[in-house]
Design a protein around this motif. Structure first.
Motif, PDB file in Angstrom:
ATOM      1  N   MET B 239     -16.338  62.355  31.372  1.00 58.82           N
ATOM      2  CA  MET B 239     -16.036  61.052  30.772  1.00 58.82           C
ATOM      3  C   MET B 239     -17.005  60.737  29.638  1.00 58.82           C
ATOM      4  O   MET B 239     -16.600  60.288  28.556  1.00 58.82           O
ATOM      5  N   SER B 242     -16.267  62.875  26.578  1.00 60.73           N
ATOM      6  CA  SER B 242     -15.020  62.472  25.951  1.00 60.73           C
ATOM      7  C   SER B 242     -15.169  61.156  25.182  1.00 60.73           C
ATOM      8  O   SER B 242     -14.706  61.006  24.047  1.00 60.73           O
ATOM      9  N   ILE B 243     -15.858  60.186  25.789  1.00 63.22           N
ATOM     10  CA  ILE B 243     -16.017  58.881  25.132  1.00 63.22           C
ATOM     11  C   ILE B 243     -16.957  58.987  23.928  1.00 63.22           C
ATOM     12  O   ILE B 243     -16.688  58.437  22.857  1.00 63.22           O
ATOM     13  N   ASN B 246     -15.104  60.676  21.144  1.00 65.26           N
ATOM     14  CA  ASN B 246     -14.049  59.801  20.625  1.00 65.26           C
ATOM     15  C   ASN B 246     -14.632  58.680  19.777  1.00 65.26           C
ATOM     16  O   ASN B 246     -14.155  58.393  18.670  1.00 65.26           O
ATOM     17  N   GLN B 250     -13.204  59.894  16.233  1.00 66.95           N
ATOM     18  CA  GLN B 250     -11.768  59.659  16.146  1.00 66.95           C
ATOM     19  C   GLN B 250     -11.410  59.057  14.790  1.00 66.95           C
ATOM     20  O   GLN B 250     -10.375  59.344  14.215  1.00 66.95           O
ATOM     21  N   TYR B 363     -18.816  47.286  26.505  1.00 67.37           N
ATOM     22  CA  TYR B 363     -17.875  48.175  27.187  1.00 67.37           C
ATOM     23  C   TYR B 363     -18.504  48.880  28.378  1.00 67.37           C
ATOM     24  O   TYR B 363     -19.659  49.282  28.316  1.00 67.37           O
ATOM     25  N   HIS B 364     -17.712  49.070  29.395  1.00 73.68           N
ATOM     26  CA  HIS B 364     -18.093  49.966  30.481  1.00 73.68           C
ATOM     27  C   HIS B 364     -17.056  51.083  30.571  1.00 73.68           C
ATOM     28  O   HIS B 364     -15.855  50.828  30.722  1.00 73.68           O
ATOM     29  N   ASN B 365     -17.534  52.310  30.461  1.00 72.17           N
ATOM     30  CA  ASN B 365     -16.677  53.500  30.602  1.00 72.17           C
ATOM     31  C   ASN B 365     -15.448  53.484  29.701  1.00 72.17           C
ATOM     32  O   ASN B 365     -14.326  53.797  30.134  1.00 72.17           O
ATOM     33  N   ALA B 366     -15.651  53.083  28.451  1.00 73.91           N
ATOM     34  CA  ALA B 366     -14.559  53.171  27.485  1.00 73.91           C
ATOM     35  C   ALA B 366     -15.153  53.304  26.094  1.00 73.91           C
ATOM     36  O   ALA B 366     -16.324  52.974  25.859  1.00 73.91           O
ATOM     37  N   SER B 367     -14.338  53.769  25.163  1.00 77.21           N
ATOM     38  CA  SER B 367     -14.776  53.982  23.787  1.00 77.21           C
ATOM     39  C   SER B 367     -14.861  52.654  23.037  1.00 77.21           C
ATOM     40  O   SER B 367     -13.998  51.792  23.198  1.00 77.21           O
ATOM     41  N   ARG B 369     -14.099  52.205  20.172  1.00 71.04           N
ATOM     42  CA  ARG B 369     -13.026  52.172  19.169  1.00 71.04           C
ATOM     43  C   ARG B 369     -11.936  51.153  19.505  1.00 71.04           C
ATOM     44  O   ARG B 369     -11.050  50.890  18.693  1.00 71.04           O
ATOM     45  N   PHE B 370     -11.991  50.541  20.703  1.00 76.46           N
ATOM     46  CA  PHE B 370     -10.930  49.592  21.065  1.00 76.46           C
ATOM     47  C   PHE B 370     -11.170  48.166  20.541  1.00 76.46           C
ATOM     48  O   PHE B 370     -10.322  47.305  20.734  1.00 76.46           O
ATOM     49  N   ASP B 372     -10.535  45.772  18.340  1.00 77.21           N
ATOM     50  CA  ASP B 372      -9.493  45.746  17.310  1.00 77.21           C
ATOM     51  C   ASP B 372      -8.414  44.777  17.790  1.00 77.21           C
ATOM     52  O   ASP B 372      -8.080  44.737  18.970  1.00 77.21           O
ATOM     53  N   GLU B 375      -5.501  46.438  19.622  1.00 73.57           N
ATOM     54  CA  GLU B 375      -5.878  47.012  20.914  1.00 73.57           C
ATOM     55  C   GLU B 375      -6.137  45.925  21.954  1.00 73.57           C
ATOM     56  O   GLU B 375      -5.907  46.112  23.138  1.00 73.57           O
TER      57      GLU B 375
END
Lengths: 415, 415
Positions: B239, B242-243, B246, B250, B363-367, B369-370, B372, B375
């Motif tokens: 995870m 990947s994050i 990203n 990305q 954020y917790h456990n997310a990119s 990039r959201f 927005d 999103e």
């Protein structure tokens, strides 16, 4: 590092800690402050006496000396104010929204403190206590920049508040007074974006404009009120007289008092004499255009400033208008976006007035004097916002907060 | 009166009328604009070609030329954007609160437009359309101050939008371009409090700081994002990789892309090689302190600017930290209050991070990039606010509104 930067830096460093204080911790501090103020009132009164003496020596008028002066009763009021703030709901941590997106992200919008608030105000020592209590309850650190003419009072009050905080878990630096009251230091404060999140000026239009014109920090603009009462053709006579007199004379020195009365021609033909008589009775000096002055020789001739500025006194500008549209145009030209009222029984005109007049509060058949945090049911207020960003109208605790999104995932990435 | 003042005055005069336009009228205008853009695309493309040619002659790099360039596909995207804004709920007139006070006054808090919005932006012609559509839907007049390098495109687009508005009930002056792109005129705009309610700068940090430092009009500060990904001791390896990848790669040119990766010592001992390898694979140049560079000779040595500024490129700053507290301290020192993420399976550390890091979105456990408008589900956005007043995070239509109190009585006066 000078006093200002040092204290501002210290305030900024505290913001995380203050934002996490519990409601109980903050309320305990407010109650301790209330108790300490009363306990040390003779010290505060003695220091206040120094400011009063200096004020008299500097030729301050009676009104200004009165605003500056503290008494046992006024200190008791401040203590009462602190207790009331302790009773208000704590806005911090409140969840305003929560929703889950199709990708599984859960988004929570929560209320957080603004951070560091710079209060810039004039010679009213009670603002020192009022502002401190509201900022503290909303989890903020406050930098107080009062007037040099109240410096002994402010120093004494802040020293007492610090002794109160020392008995609690709230650090004393949550409330700091900038003791250097020079213009240069004020100018530096206005641009201290590094440490200060928002400036709130409280005082006359000169002070407010100085802050707005010179600040690079966001400003919450408060309170100049060139408020109008418009008496429409169909206005109930008794109601119109009662509201006009109340809005003008119940307390002329405040921002939500009326400064201009606009009267529809038809209503004026029937009732203007009575309106003038009742204003005369209350010792209100009337300013008007030449036409009206010809009919009422006791009037003064109005200049541009009579239409544009606040009297904050037993004076009023009076104008007869042919239509509600003309009243709206007049207000749009001279109003300060604070509080505006229409007295009317014609729903079409009421609708037009409420929708087209641009102000924080627009009234139908009521006195503008109600634009106030307590009257709106919000509790104590930090001021009345006349700007459109962030907060408009009476600003209570919520105006001293911001929000933050918590975004909770389980590995989401953007495709 | 110069062009700026004339257009600004005209905008201000329109605010009442625009605030009363119905949803149907505004949507019809948006759809007409969409249609006209496509219909006149060859005119727009020809004018855009002039800006591109001038840009090449002035030595603009490929990235800037790309931002400036329009194509049929990009015009179709703008038209699609207009249709989407037409589908958004109309915020104006919404009743946010209604309550009756003990004295019988009924108070309604309703949503109203901000008034006149000054958009200050760089050489992206699509902002001309995006900003116009959102301002119009929220009942505002907009003054567009784009870059001189996009002046032909902006003039053409606004001329086309005006021809679209002429077929509707929305006056063309709802959308006005300031054609004089001189610095002097921009400086005058920043202080035009008489006519303009809010400024929204959209662009790089230089542009934003110029507006913040020079404006006396309130500013909605948008978008510089020095965003961090913190990989905690307990982070799931897959995870976290990947994050981190990203968030960095990305789309590196946007404000919610990650610029620094902070890694807990223990996780680093186990997985740093893999993180470095995967970043290398994506052609990301890594900047670090001397200690880490000794272990990975291909790294560049980080300077203060690597920690503090956005790369907006395939570059990342990398640091190993001993604790979550140290990560929070680093972000508090260098972050820009935009978007910050923790990757962790330890709820205590997650709580500390979410509560203590000061940012529009945590954020917790997310990119990251959201962060927005789309999103978050708000629809099109006018920018991402990184300040704490008024709006924080993605700003949709609601950020372009204010509120107003309607106070309805039957003769109430203040006792």
């Amino acid at each position: 590092m000078n006093e200002l930067r040092e204290k501002a830096k210290r305030a900024k460093e505290l913001t995380t800690e203050l934002g996490l204080k519990t409601t109980e911790e903050k309320n305990a501090a407010l109650l301790s402050m209330a108790q300490q103020l009363v306990k040390e009132q003779s010290f505060i009164l003695a220091e206040n006496e120094k400011d009063q003496a200096a004020g008299r020596q500097n030729g301050l008028n009676d009104g200004l000396i009165d605003r500056l002066s503290l008494t046992e009763a006024r200190i008791a009021d401040m203590a009462e104010g602190l207790k009331q703030v302790a009773q208000l709901n704590d806005p911090i941590g409140e969840e305003l929204e929560q929703f889950t997106r199709p990708n599984g992200l859960t988004i929570r919008k929560v209320r957080v403190p603004l951070g560091v608030i710079g209060m810039v105000y004039e010679a009213r020592p009670n603002v020192t206590v009022d502002a401190s209590s509201l900022c503290l309850k909303a989890g903020n650190a406050v930098l107080l920049r009062g007037s040099s003419s109240a410096i002994h009072s402010n120093k004494a009050i802040v020293a007492v508040l610090h002794r109160a905080l020392e008995k609690t878990t709230i650090p004393t630096a949550a409330i700091q007074l900038i003791e250097d009251t020079s213009r240069e230091t004020a100018a530096e404060l206005f641009k201290l974006n590094e440490f200060v999140d928002v400036l709130i000026p409280r005082g006359g239009s000169g002070l407010i404009q100085t802050v707005v014109q010179n600040a690079t920090i966001p400003v919450l603009e408060t309170g100049v009120g060139n408020c109008h009462i418009y008496i429409d053709e169909s206005a109930n006579k008794e109601m119109a007289l009662s509201i006009a007199v109340n809005a003008k004379t119940q307390r002329p020195s405040v921002c939500n008092a009326a400064e201009t009365i606009l009267v529809h021609q038809t209503w004026a033909n029937k009732h203007l004499n009575e309106l003038v008589a009742i204003l005369n009775e209350k010792n209100v000096q009337i300013y008007s255009d030449a036409l009206l002055k010809n009919m009422f020789p006791q009037f003064q001739l109005a200049t541009e400033s009579d239409w544009a500025d606040e009297y904050l006194d037993y004076k009023v500008a009076l104008k007869v208008v042919p239509t509600v549209d003309e009243a709206i145009r007049h207000i749009s030209k001279y109003g300060t976006y604070h509080s505006e009222a229409i007295i009317s029984e014609t729903s079409e005109n009421v609708e037009a007035f409420l929708n087209q007049v641009d102000a924080a509060a627009v009234y139908h058949n009521a006195s503008t004097r109600f634009t106030d945090g307590f009257e709106f049911g919000f509790g104590a207020e930090i001021g009345i916002s006349t700007q459109k960003l962030h907060a408009r109208g009476p600003m209570g605790l919520e105006a001293l907060t911001s929000t933050k999104f918590h975004v909770l995932g389980n590995g989401q990435i953007k495709k």
